[in-house]
Structure formats: C-alpha cells, structure tokens
Design an enzyme around this catalytic site. Structure first.
Site, mmCIF file in Angstrom:
data_model
loop_
_atom_site.group_PDB
_atom_site.id
_atom_site.type_symbol
_atom_site.label_atom_id
_atom_site.label_comp_id
_atom_site.label_asym_id
_atom_site.label_seq_id
_atom_site.Cartn_x
_atom_site.Cartn_y
_atom_site.Cartn_z
ATOM 1 N N ARG A 15 -0.708 -10.639 -24.335
ATOM 2 C CA ARG A 15 0.492 -10.817 -23.502
ATOM 3 C C ARG A 15 1.753 -11.013 -24.348
ATOM 4 N NH1 ARG A 15 -0.721 -15.569 -19.802
ATOM 5 N NH2 ARG A 15 -2.068 -16.189 -21.525
ATOM 6 N N CYS A 515 1.357 -12.549 -15.091
ATOM 7 C CA CYS A 515 0.035 -11.931 -15.127
ATOM 8 C C CYS A 515 -0.950 -12.831 -14.396
ATOM 9 C CB CYS A 515 -0.449 -11.792 -16.567
ATOM 10 S SG CYS A 515 0.587 -10.723 -17.549
ATOM 11 N N HIS A 694 10.730 -16.535 -6.265
ATOM 12 C CA HIS A 694 10.399 -15.675 -7.405
ATOM 13 C C HIS A 694 11.559 -15.604 -8.387
ATOM 14 C CE1 HIS A 694 7.898 -14.483 -4.007
ATOM 15 N NE2 HIS A 694 6.960 -14.309 -4.903
ATOM 16 N N CYS A 726 7.134 -19.101 -0.889
ATOM 17 C CA CYS A 726 5.821 -19.134 -1.539
ATOM 18 C C CYS A 726 5.707 -20.444 -2.316
ATOM 19 C CB CYS A 726 5.646 -17.916 -2.449
ATOM 20 S SG CYS A 726 3.931 -17.617 -2.929
HETATM 21 N N1 GLN Z 1 -0.719 -22.563 -1.919
HETATM 22 C C1 GLN Z 1 -0.391 -21.633 -2.933
HETATM 23 C C2 GLN Z 1 0.750 -22.162 -3.791
HETATM 24 O O1 GLN Z 1 1.604 -22.779 -3.283
HETATM 25 C C3 GLN Z 1 0.000 -20.305 -2.353
HETATM 26 C C4 GLN Z 1 0.388 -19.360 -3.421
HETATM 27 C C5 GLN Z 1 0.529 -17.952 -2.957
HETATM 28 O O2 GLN Z 1 0.677 -17.676 -1.808
HETATM 29 N N2 GLN Z 1 0.529 -17.031 -3.875
HETATM 30 O O3 GLN Z 1 0.798 -21.934 -4.977
HETATM 31 ZN ZN ZN Z 2 2.799 -16.760 -1.278
#
Ligand code: GLN
Ligand code: ZN
Length: 756
Positions: A15, A515, A694, A726
């Site tokens: 990596r 990754c 992100h 997320c």
């Molecule tokens: N519960 C996970 C987190 O918060 C969900 C991650 C995901 O959806 N990729 O990291």
């Molecule tokens: Zn997510």
C-alpha cells in the site's frame, strides 16, 4: 497463445501509494515526492507483469484516486466551481475527489458511487450545460511513454466513451446525446495521439455494456463507436467488457470496427451462448476473460482449458485474459506465511494470477511441465475441510415463521414510541467513532502479544466511556459505543466466527486511499460465543440514554468477504444469518433496546440485470436479514444502515427487510430517493445522512438545517432521523466533534419549528 491483463492493482504490494498520498494530504510529502513514488510503483508493476510473461500489459490503469475521475479530467469536464477555486491542477483533482476546505473556498467532493457490483467506488462525472469537452491526454501519454522508456510496450487502457456517458450525471438540461459529437471527437483525437506515440493496441473499457440496454442505447453505442473507430489508422482497438454478458449488444460489438473484444466468461456465462449462436468474426481477437480478477481462489485449469477449447472452436484468435481488472484482487500471496498449513495452495492473488495466465498459455502451447496441470488438478480433487453437519441440519429445519417478525411494523412503531420516548428528529450516529492512532496501536499491541487481553479491553473500555461522555455532552439522543474494538465491520465479525480465514496483507482498494482486507470464507460458518455483548452492555451501563448495539448483517459480511466457490452464496448467507441472529438475541437479553444491523453492502451484489435480481439474489438475501431479527420483542427497535442511496429500484425489497429504522447515505446525492420512497409507500423510518463523512469538511449548522428542512418537505417529522451518512471511523476527532455539535444544534432548532 497470448495473455492479457485488463488492469493491475495500483496501490502497491504494501500500500505504498496509499501511505504516500496520505502523507501528501497531511503536508508531510511534496508533490514531487508523491509523483516519484507513483512512478516507481508503475514501473514495478509493469516489470512484474513483463517478467511473468504477460503479453498485453495495461498502462493508464494507474490513478491517484480513481480512473473515472481521471477520465473526467482527461475530457476537460471539471465542474465550474472547482475551476473557480483556482487550486492548480493537482489541487483541483483532489478537490473533486475529496472536497476542499481552505483559503480558496469550501467545496464538496463529486458524488461517489459503487463501480457496478463491486466494492470499489468511482467519482461520478458531472456534466454541466456549459461544459466543453476538451481533450487533455497528458496523463495517459505520460504513462505510456514512461513504460516505453523502460522498454515495455504497454496497451493504453481507458474508460470508454459509452460507459463514461452512462455513468455521468447531467446537472442541466443536456443529455448524453448532446455530447455525442464532442466526446467522439475527443476519443478520436486520443486514439490518434496514442498511435503517434507508438501504441499498437488501445483498450477502451466498456463495462456498461453488460447492463440491460434499451434499443436506443445499443444504437447509441454502435453510432458512437462507428465515429470513434473511424479515426483508427495503424493501432488496434480492444473494446473490453467485464462483470457480465453482452447479450443486448453482441451484434453491435462484432459488427463494430474494433480489432479486439474482451468478454468475461466467468460472470458472463451467457457469453458462451452468444458466441455459439452468432459466431465470432475471424478477423477479430477474442480476449477471453477466464482468470478471475475478483476472487482469491486458484484457477481450475482443467475447467479453464475446456472453456478455452470451446472458444477456440468458434474464434480463431483467442487471447487468455483476466475476467476484469486485478484492481479487485489483493496483491500477492508472498506476505501470507501465517495462513494455516495447506491453505495457501488454494489461493491466487494478483501476482499469482499472472502466473496462472502464463501456466495456461504454456499448457496450451505444450511448453508446460506435466506437473503444472497435475498439481492443479490435485487441488480440485481433495476436500478442503470437514463439512459441519449440525449447521446443515439447522438450515434444513428453518420454517417460514422464522423469517417473519411479529407484530407488524405499525404495531411495533407504536410500542417503541412509548418505550423509547425519543424526541422528534432523534439524533444518532452510524456507529464508529474516529479510529485514532491510540486505538490502532492498542489493537496492534494486543495482536502482537505485547499487552494482555485485559489490558487491551481496559483501554477499549476507557475509550467507550469517553465516547459515551462525549455523545452525552454533544446531546445525541441514541448513543453508540464507538466500535473501538473493530478494525473493520466485516473482518471483526469474521474473526469472531468459525469458518473464516484471515490474511495479513490481502488489501483491496475501496476508494481513493482507502483499502479493505476482506476475510476469506473458507468453510461452514458458526458462532461459538457472544461477540459484541460485553462492549455494548458496558456502554449502556454508563448512560440512561439508549445505546445502539452494532452488528454487521449477514449479506454484508458475505458481500465483503471473499466467498467460497464450492457452495451457492445462499448457503453461506444463511449460516451467517443464524450466527448474527444468536448475537441479536444475546444483546436484547442484556438490556440493549436498539440494535442496528448494518447492511452496508446489500445493494452491492444486486445482479446488474433486472431479470436476475430476484432469482439470483433478493429471493434469499432479504429473508436472510429477516431471519436475523425475527426473534426480538416488539419494543426492541431494529435499525439498519446502507452506504448508498441508489435503491430507487429495490425500495420494496428494502422495506421488506422489515427493519424499524434505516439510515443511508444521501449527502453526496440529491434527495430524489425520498420521492421514490414516498411513491412506494415506504413504511420504515429513515435517516438520510445529513453530511458527508468521506471528506474532512465540517458541515455548518445552517447547512444541516437546510438539509433537514428540505427533507421535512418530503418526510413526516415522526419518520425522520438525523445522522451523518456513515460511520466516523475514518475521520479525525478534530472534525468529528464540531460536525456532530452542528448536527445536534441543527436538529434542535429545526425541532422548534415543528408543529407540536
Ligand atoms: N456501523 C458501521 C460504522 O459506523 C457502519 C459502517 C458502514 O456502513 N460502512 O463504522
Ligand atoms: Zn455506511
């Protein structure tokens, strides 16, 4: 016989590119140094392919972030807002990739989407009405020339114009048809330039051709390639497809002026039938994708040789190829000396796949040692492990009622409202909190045997306590424990279940510098003991607010693992569902009132073709999720989370998961999904992500308020949750705390505007 590689992993065996790029982002590496690392890696990868005997070696498959983004830049399709910020070429590139926040402005990144049904993400090209396509071939030429200077004649490889337009978002009134002329002109010019540079073959990747195509789309493809290929003088052009079959455009492909057609014979079984039925033109070369670019298992030579024989009977010129880019495979087995005795022989990563291509070539040319084939055949005739009879029995005994939760959704909604007493627009997070250096080094020290299990757990408990206190201080309504004990949402469960194997270094690029290291499903899966109960109940003991128990769902664990090839997917998924179901019931028994079962990857493996969606996937994937939670009481609230919002066409199926709440990504896409939900009478409560995790950008309170106001125009306040899009594990603390403070502040002020 000749061999071809569709694309090669670029992140580096260890990596290197990831680490260099992240250092560059952090200001610890200059752009020149980053470029030098990249050039070294490219050279190493070309040399490796050459030394392994590959005949068609790609160039241009390198990228600092994503090849679709590279294609946008190549075509001059940089949206005006990025240009206006005047960030310089590299700054502009990374601003599109990951956003920019600084002296020159505040820019969100381009929307990120899953690359067909893989876990790789691309950056969606954005085409504004005023956009002008102007070719900048500098990247592809530089890389081609670089290889040439090293004595390696490569095949420049690019995303083709059809796939590019199909993946593009048109922000104004224009459509793909409006860009027919300029995009064809740009690719024509590109072909000329590559020819002049000395390219003998050029590959245009057209994976979009394996999707369902209307007659208009097929005609558009034929016309587009008619125009593009008219530019060709001496170079030959390969139209490379992968991930499925080309049933809707086979005739157009074989009638095109392409010199080579790349077909995937692993995921595109129908391609065999097409060739049998319609033949294959003698003057064209068939690049036969028979070595899997996505899995980690050895190729079954006897089977592959039989397939190649069938193909050779119909197509006189066949090249042995990988089925798709090796980008989706880990790099090399040479790091895997910790695998259990006897396992390694069953695996082939990218480097070993190069050897497989060469073995197949030598066997066909009669140059291989007899042992090459014999050794491979032995592998496929021996049993890898002893099957688990108890697991097979449990699955055979499942009844329809095991897949159905009682009482129904509306009844539960009432009961939960009374039991949980949450405010309107409840605020929460998706689960993980920043995996800071101390968290990672604690885990590393434990894995290396430098600290005891008690020391490891004590540190995690301290982090959990801090995390709970922080969330209370921020004012979130539903708390989480922070997932500090997890390296990864799938690997963690894999490590705690029987049936999985782990690698040291089998990293696969997911997006940008990120990754993942999927575990390997080696055998039958089962749960020996509770996995998450200790952490969740500790967190719950620290607060009166509900703590969400966090689990990964069976379909996601499966989709983000390397699957077995000896049993149907459904078998492994049901084994997983039974294991996670036991965990759900244990959490509930320990006082956890809300349980989130992440199905971040449910959408990912949805078959690309509509006709296959139910029979090959949804018919067992959705019931598997229901099996996981059907045993809980009415007042236990079940959440799920999905890392995308492109489920417009499977809304009914998402609703049929029968969860009580679903959170999903919405911040990088528009909210049209909510119209779709309404149209389908979606019942589940929703938490469309109000900001993008992100990117390190901090969303302002007013920005989140605006997002909520927009959502409330379409969603009843009783149905709306407020959360990021997320988990926060890839973020730093510095941006997480203010972002969440803005989130709760925004929810509070919007609540005040709601009628009581
Ligand atoms: N519960 C996970 C987190 O918060 C969900 C991650 C995901 O959806 N990729 O990291
Ligand atoms: Zn997510």
């Amino acid at each position: 016989m000749k061999t071809s590689v569709v694309g090669y992993p670029r992140i580096g065996a260890e990596r290197e590119l990831k680490f260099a790029t992240e250092k560059y982002f952090g200001g610890a590496l200059s752009e020149d140094e980053l470029q030098r690392t990249a050039a070294e890696l490219r050279l190493r990868h070309w040399q490796k392919q050459r030394d392994s005997g590959v005949d068609f070696i790609p160039s241009g498959d390198f990228s600092f972030y994503d090849n679709t983004l590279d294609a946008s830049v190549m075509l001059g399709l940089v949206p005006a807002r990025y240009r206006a910020a005047d960030l310089g070429k590299t700054g502009e590139y990374f601003a599109m990739a990951r956003g920019y926040q600084g002296a020159k402005g505040d820019l969100k990144a381009l929307a990120m989407k899953k690359w067909f049904h893989t876990n790789y993400h691309y950056l969606t090209p954005e085409i504004e009405d005023g956009a002008k396509i102007v070719l900048d071939a500098s990247k592809i030429l530089r890389e081609f020339n670089e290889a040439k200077a090293a004595g390696i004649l490569t095949r420049p490889t690019l995303i083709g114009p059809f796939t590019f337009l199909r993946l593009s978002v048109f922000t104004g009134k224009k459509t793909a048809a409006d860009y027919f002329e300029p995009i064809a002109a740009a690719y024509k010019e590109l072909i000329r330039k590559l020819e002049d540079a000395g390219a003998e073959w050029i590959a245009l990747d057209e994976p979009a051709l394996v999707c369902d195509l209307t007659n208009d789309e097929t005609a558009f493809f034929a016309k587009l390639y008619g125009a593009v290929l008219a530019a060709k003088r001496k170079a030959r052009v390969l139209i490379q497809t992968y991930f499925g079959d080309v049933r809707d455009c086979y005739k157009e492909l074989v009638n095109s002026a392409a010199d080579g057609i790349g077909l995937d014979f692993l995921e595109g079984k129908e391609n065999f039938e097409l060739i049998k039925k319609y033949g294959f033109p003698g003057e064209k070369t068939l690049f036969a994708g028979v070595v899997n670019g996505k899995n980690i298992w050895r190729n079954d030579y006897a089977k592959t040789l039989a397939a190649l024989k069938t193909l050779a009977a119909a197509a006189p010129k066949v090249v042995i190829s990988t089925s798709c880019s090796l980008l989706h495979s880990p790099y090399s087995l040479k790091f895997e000396d910790a695998l259990p005795e006897g396992c390694k022989a069953y695996f082939a990563f990218a480097e070993e796949k190069l050897t497989e291509l060469n073995d197949l070539k030598q066997i066909l040319d009669g140059d291989a040692a007899p042992e090459t084939l014999a050794e491979n055949e032995r592998l496929f005739r021996t049993n890898r492990f002893v099957p688990d009879a108890a697991s097979a029995k449990k699955i055979a005994e499942l009844k329809p009622s095991d897949f159905e939760r009682k009482p129904d959704f509306y009844e539960r909604e009432k009961i939960q409202r009374g039991a949980l007493k949450l405010p309107l627009l409840p605020t929460t997070t998706i689960g993980s909190f920043p995996q800071t250096a101390d968290v990672k080094s604690n885990r590393a020290a434990f894995k290396a045997g430098k600290i005891t299990a008690d020391e490891y757990a004590a540190f995690n408990r301290k982090k959990i306590a801090e995390c709970v206190a922080l969330q209370e201080q921020i004012g979130l309504d539903v708390l989480v424990h922070g997932e500090y004990e997890r390296n990864d949402m799938v690997e963690y469960f894999g490590e705690n279940l029987d049936g999985f194997l782990f690698t040291r270094n089998a990293w696969v690029q997911s997006y940008g510098t990120r990754c993942v290291k999927p575990p390997v499903i080696w055998g039958d899966i089962s749960r020996a003991k509770p996995i998450t109960v200790e952490w969740a109940s500790y967190a719950q003991s620290l607060t009166d607010k509900p703590v969400k128990g966090m689990l990964t769902g069976p379909v996601t664990i499966f989709n983000w693992s390397f699957p077995r090839e000896d049993v149907p997917a459904k078998t492994s998924v049901l084994q997983l569902a039974l294991a996670i179901r036991a965990e759900v019931l244990d959490l509930e028994a320990h006082g956890i009132r809300i349980i989130q079962i992440d199905e971040a990857a449910l959408r990912e493996k949805l078959p690309l073709r509509k006709a296959d969606r139910y029979t090959q996937y949804l018919d067992w994937a959705i019931p598997a999720f229901r099996l996981v939670h059907s045993g809980v009481a009415a007042q236990t609230q079940i959440h799920t989370h999905m890392c995308y919002s492109e489920f417009g066409d499977i809304i009914k199926d998402i609703d049929a998961l029968d969860a009580d709440v679903i959170s999903f990504e919405a911040s990088r896409s528009n909210l049209s999904i909510i119209d779709d939900l309404n149209r389908c009478g979606f019942k589940t409560q929703v938490g469309p992500g109000v900001y993008d995790i992100h990117s390190p950008r901090i969303p302002s309170k007013s920005e989140i308020e605006a997002a909520l106001t927009k959502m409330l125009a379409k969603i009843a306040p009783q149905k709306l949750w407020v959360n990021p899009d997320c988990g926060l594990k890839t973020r730093g603390v510095a941006e997480t705390t203010p972002s969440l403070q803005n989130l709760t502040a925004a929810a509070k002020s919007v609540r005040k505007t709601l009628p009581r």
